[in-house]
Design an enzyme around this catalytic site. Structure first.
Site, PDB file in Angstrom:
ATOM      1  N   THR A   1      -1.280   0.100  -0.921  1.00 59.97           N
ATOM      2  CA  THR A   1      -1.896  -0.055   0.400  1.00 59.97           C
ATOM      3  C   THR A   1      -2.495   1.256   0.881  1.00 59.97           C
ATOM      4  OG1 THR A   1      -0.398  -1.868   0.963  1.00 59.97           O
ATOM      5  CG2 THR A   1      -1.493  -0.765   2.800  1.00 59.97           C
ATOM      6  N   CYS A   2      -1.813   2.348   0.596  1.00 59.70           N
ATOM      7  CA  CYS A   2      -2.289   3.665   1.037  1.00 59.70           C
ATOM      8  C   CYS A   2      -3.617   4.022   0.377  1.00 59.70           C
ATOM      9  CB  CYS A   2      -1.236   4.726   0.722  1.00 59.70           C
ATOM     10  SG  CYS A   2       0.396   4.334   1.396  1.00 59.70           S
ATOM     11  N   SER A   3      -3.740   3.747  -0.917  1.00 55.48           N
ATOM     12  CA  SER A   3      -4.943   4.105  -1.673  1.00 55.48           C
ATOM     13  C   SER A   3      -6.047   3.067  -1.588  1.00 55.48           C
ATOM     14  CB  SER A   3      -4.596   4.316  -3.150  1.00 55.48           C
ATOM     15  OG  SER A   3      -3.910   5.527  -3.315  1.00 55.48           O
TER      16      SER A   3
END
Length: 169
Positions: free
Chosen positions: A49-51
């Site tokens: 989700t972060c990337s």
């Protein structure tokens, strides 16, 4: 205890990655003491989700923040070399800084850590975004576990714009 709206951000030294340059150590007071800043935090660089969504949203909307006079800083409890590599892979634009909170000291001082030991991650930052003016928290948006709504670039732009409209009206 979690930092609250109206409180000053804690002053600690962190590693800062900007414009792909080698890491510099700076105090958080120097990063936040003047002006308007959004700080968003992710549980980990290179995580899905972060990337795939969180950092790319801030990269995509970076200019919209700058047009409002707001600086953007992203943070994770990762070492500086991981954050530097993540910035390169994500094509972080000049001016958008990433903070490597390698030992989680700043995250703990904010009271926004979580224990990811069960997932092999150790101490991590909760997913959040805050808006500060002159080093004082004016808005704080912390995600519920597994959520990705209130800390997005779009949500923060809307929150800042709404706040500005209320102040102006």
């Amino acid at each position: 205890m979690t930092i609250q709206i109206g409180q000053a951000l804690p002053d600690l030294e962190v590693a800062v990655i900007e414009e792909g340059a080698p890491v510099r150590r700076l105090s958080t007071a120097s990063l936040f003491k003047q002006g308007r800043v959004v700080l968003f935090a992710v549980p980990g660089a290179f995580t899905p989700t972060c990337s795939d969504h969180h950092l790319p949203g801030y990269v995509q909307h970076y200019q919209a923040f700058r047009e409002r006079g707001v600086d953007v800083i992203g943070m994770a409890v990762n070492d500086a070399y991981v954050m530097q590599a993540w910035a390169a892979v994500q094509q972080v634009p000049p001016g958008l800084r990433l903070v490597a909170d390698g030992n989680g000291s700043f995250t703990r001082a904010l009271g926004l850590e979580f224990d990811g030991t069960a997932y092999g991650m150790g101490l991590r930052a909760r997913r959040f975004a805050l808006y500060a003016e002159d080093g004082v928290v004016r808005q704080l948006h912390v995600e519920a576990p597994g959520e990705f709504r209130v800390s997005t670039a779009e949500a923060m732009l809307l929150a800042i714009t709404t706040s500005e409209a209320r102040t102006a009206g």
